[in-house]
Design a protein around this motif. Sequence first.
Motif, PDB file in Angstrom:
ATOM      1  N   VAL B 204       0.825  -1.210   0.000  1.00 60.62           N
ATOM      2  CA  VAL B 204       0.000   0.000   0.000  1.00 60.62           C
ATOM      3  C   VAL B 204       0.862   1.265   0.000  1.00 60.62           C
ATOM      4  O   VAL B 204       0.406   2.343   0.368  1.00 60.62           O
ATOM      5  N   ASN B 205       2.119   1.116  -0.358  1.00 60.99           N
ATOM      6  CA  ASN B 205       2.977   2.286  -0.583  1.00 60.99           C
ATOM      7  C   ASN B 205       3.186   3.138   0.666  1.00 60.99           C
ATOM      8  O   ASN B 205       3.278   4.349   0.579  1.00 60.99           O
ATOM      9  N   ARG B 206       3.258   2.481   1.817  1.00 60.05           N
ATOM     10  CA  ARG B 206       3.393   3.265   3.039  1.00 60.05           C
ATOM     11  C   ARG B 206       4.835   3.642   3.360  1.00 60.05           C
ATOM     12  O   ARG B 206       5.085   4.454   4.247  1.00 60.05           O
ATOM     13  N   GLY B 207       5.782   3.021   2.666  1.00 57.63           N
ATOM     14  CA  GLY B 207       7.169   3.492   2.779  1.00 57.63           C
ATOM     15  C   GLY B 207       7.899   3.133   4.059  1.00 57.63           C
ATOM     16  O   GLY B 207       9.004   3.600   4.298  1.00 57.63           O
ATOM     17  N   CYS B 209       9.038   0.121   4.994  1.00 58.81           N
ATOM     18  CA  CYS B 209       9.578  -1.231   4.892  1.00 58.81           C
ATOM     19  C   CYS B 209      10.682  -1.481   5.926  1.00 58.81           C
ATOM     20  O   CYS B 209      10.757  -2.551   6.517  1.00 58.81           O
ATOM     21  N   CYS B 213       6.980  -4.439   7.761  1.00 59.98           N
ATOM     22  CA  CYS B 213       5.758  -4.309   6.973  1.00 59.98           C
ATOM     23  C   CYS B 213       4.583  -4.829   7.798  1.00 59.98           C
ATOM     24  O   CYS B 213       4.665  -5.895   8.396  1.00 59.98           O
ATOM     25  N   ASN B 215       1.420  -5.510   6.711  1.00 61.74           N
ATOM     26  CA  ASN B 215       0.325  -6.251   6.074  1.00 61.74           C
ATOM     27  C   ASN B 215       0.785  -7.452   5.237  1.00 61.74           C
ATOM     28  O   ASN B 215       0.013  -7.960   4.444  1.00 61.74           O
ATOM     29  N   ALA B 217       2.818  -7.564   2.807  1.00 63.32           N
ATOM     30  CA  ALA B 217       3.156  -7.293   1.407  1.00 63.32           C
ATOM     31  C   ALA B 217       4.635  -7.608   1.144  1.00 63.32           C
ATOM     32  O   ALA B 217       4.995  -8.197   0.130  1.00 63.32           O
ATOM     33  N   LYS B 218       5.464  -7.202   2.074  1.00 66.27           N
ATOM     34  CA  LYS B 218       6.902  -7.418   1.906  1.00 66.27           C
ATOM     35  C   LYS B 218       7.227  -8.878   2.194  1.00 66.27           C
ATOM     36  O   LYS B 218       6.709  -9.455   3.148  1.00 66.27           O
TER      37      LYS B 218
HETATM   38  S1  SF4 Z   1       6.208  -3.368   1.393  1.00 63.79           S
HETATM   39 FE1  SF4 Z   1       4.961  -3.085   3.200  1.00 63.79          FE
HETATM   40  S2  SF4 Z   1       6.089  -1.574   4.368  1.00 63.79           S
HETATM   41 FE2  SF4 Z   1       6.920  -1.501   2.323  1.00 63.79          FE
HETATM   42  S3  SF4 Z   1       5.787   0.066   1.264  1.00 63.79           S
HETATM   43 FE3  SF4 Z   1       4.733  -1.826   0.842  1.00 63.79          FE
HETATM   44  S4  SF4 Z   1       3.171  -2.059   2.401  1.00 63.79           S
HETATM   45 FE4  SF4 Z   1       4.644  -0.523   3.070  1.00 63.79          FE
END
Ligand code: SF4
Lengths: 219, 525
Positions: B204-207, B209, B213, B215, B217-218
């Motif tokens: 979700v592009n929350r930056g 990492c 993370c 959710n 995603a990583k």
């Molecule tokens: S990988 Fe996870 S923490 Fe990194 S930007 Fe995406 S959702 Fe955010």
Amino acid sequence: MSTIEEIDPSYLALIDSDRVSAQTREVLLKRLQSSDEPGRKTALSTEEKKILQALAECVVPMAGRSIDFALSIDARLAEGQGKGWRYSELPPDLTAYRGALAAIDRYARREFRTSFAELPLEKKNQTLRVIESGEMEAGEPDSGDDVPSLSATQMQRWFQDLRGDVTGIYMSHPETLAQLWYSGIADGADSAALSGFVQLGLGKVEAWEPKAKVRENES
Amino acid sequence: MNLDSMRRYGTDEEVDAVVIGTGAGGAPLLAKLARAGLRIVALEAGRNWDPGRDFATDEVAASELYWLGERLSAGQTPTAFGGNNSGTGVGGSMLHWGAFVPRADPRDFRIHSELGVGVDWPMSVDDLRPYYKELERFLGISGPAFYPWDPERKYPLPPVPLNAPAELMQRGFRALGLRASEAPVAAVSSAYQQEGYETRHACVNRGYCHQGCRNGAKASMDVTYLPAAVAAGAEIRPECFVHDFELNDQGRVSAVIYRHGDENIRQRCKAVFLCAGAVETPRLLLHCNGRRKEGLANSSGQVGRNFMAHVATQVWGTFAEETRPNKGFPASLISEDTIRPAKADFAGGYLTQSLGIVPITWSMQVARGRGLWGKPLVDYLQQYNHVAGIGINGDCLPDDRNFLELSDEGDALGMKKARVHFSYGENELRMSQHAEDLMTAAWKAAGATDIWTFQRSAHTIGTCRMGEDPNTNVVDATGRSFDVPNLWICDNSVFPSALPANPALTIMALSLRTADKFLQDGERR
Ligand code: SF4
Ligand SMILES: Cc1cc2nc3c(=O)[nH]c(=O)nc-3n(C[C@H](O)[C@H](O)[C@H](O)COP(=O)(O)OP(=O)(O)OC[C@H]3O[C@@H](n4cnc5c(N)ncnc54)[C@H](O)[C@@H]3O)c2cc1C
């Protein structure tokens, strides 16, 4: 100390909104209200904390607000928790801090005949420039003093650690984040499918995203 | 991760293998060996986390993911540990890694043959290619449809969107006539059914990492290989710090001793995989000197030698438009045109990436590295929403001056702290200068003002080198110790050279390969 009342109400509303997760809200509000806990272990003396706070306010001067840097740093030093590494040429963090604070005060008394914390801003900055350029010869500690003396190079290294410590405390403070209108805390609610950010790229903003602070000194 | 219903083994039971550390080196082989039916226990010094519940979107809170046991940094370019390169927890440093996953370039495995410096790897990239493919599919790597530097390559998921720093790097590189591409990243660009596990949500592009993370995603190990390992019958024991080995008369490890709470516990085992990372692995071997004063598995004297860190020079600039560098996957653009760059006066090369960043990390870089303080510092920090960075990951040659040793200072358990000597050699200095010039030109072309360079080094590499010759290497090309036949090392410490590619994908490939070699013949020897 800044309080909840001093933070921009619309940023507070953001912290309170369901775009910010419960854990994130908790750490931000706790940091905002941080005050000394009675009975906490301390590492530095009152006098040392006074010098440290004066130094920190030179590193990060703040018009119209204040952060108790000395308290945060003292708490960390008392816990003995470092950042996972230190320069090999420096003694352990607490010893380095104590040695450096004593050396700076000795320098101020020798050069300006007054304690560092009492110096006018210009003289304080002058002292920091001497440390920064690796030219602070600390001199011998007073007899009976239990803190070791640091060399000019060690002082220079330590000053880098001090800048990092103080700046990290400053930047993580919710009031600083509010001044920047920092949007990163608002990455979505507590469900696993976070809302995050959709408007990426130069100049793009989310409909809900706060307007970033106007740049003061266009370069 | 959920460990409630995992299988458990007795400490008196002689398990087939103990794996020490659950990061990039430990996790893939743990899964592979468990799937092959082995009774296997992983000992992990760090805590077990529930990311959705435990991780705040906050850099200070995230320091719980860093390895904070103190290390002493020496040399002319001392490298920073802690949050800069060392994690802990069930999942290792992969809980807080940046998930940037280029493959190694074949030329870099043969740097000595090609350029007469450094050392060759005891294998070729061809040997790793099947593992790279397997990893990219299993982890759900997002990447471009066409990868300019390897047209054959196919990524399973489309790329993550470009953020402002990536757009700016694209602009700057185009102006310089250099190619750039969406980066291969280990974050899923759309929901991904993880084999043997749950659905991982799209990035979700929350930056955040580097802060963990929230959710899934990583592709950290706790949402990929570790659940697969547990499902196949592996046991993972968090908060277990290994500090000793027991050897039998044949010089094989017969048990591992670890600290859990206030207790020392002994786990019997047939084999050990040491995957504690390139600082803790050699530290443990040097500490456990047992009968040998030079340390365990160290007849070559090479344990702790050849410490390397990537040249990770960054250039920052201020832009008129808002960049909001916290938004988006932090490093979403790559260029490999600099792997063998034009006008180079050094051997080897580097890759270039765009850099987003969260504010506290950035502010501390500014304070420490730009040397600002006072009003100039505060004024510059106010520019946060308008800055963007570009940085490199550059090869580093092994050097006699660069090594890890035990210091005289003990930690809470009485184990000596590591001291790491690290100085850039002429090659690294020249590479950093070349990169600084190139990135500054790119940033000027992209419209940046107030440009400055931040000198840093990244990752912990080397210290238990792999190779053919037992006199100059600690492990053979499969990761097996030359001295202790049932001890295998698999983590960033076995790298003979640093490679410009970020390390984790290659560590994971070696991990799968070591597991295969062990299953083929290791068990029986
Ligand atoms: S990988 Fe996870 S923490 Fe990194 S930007 Fe995406 S959702 Fe955010
Ligand atoms: C902030 C950051 C960003 C990064 N970004 C990237 C990136 O974008 N791309 C990339 O390829 N790489 C990246 N890396 C590097 C990557 O994470 C590491 O190279 C990789 O995780 C190393 O794997 P490892 O197995 O050697 O060690 P680790 O992953 O560190 O695992 C070692 C584990 O062993 C445990 N351990 C240590 N000692 C003991 C002991 N005595 N007993 C029990 N357990 C022990 C530790 O707690 C740890 O969990 C990044 C790293 C960091 C810190």
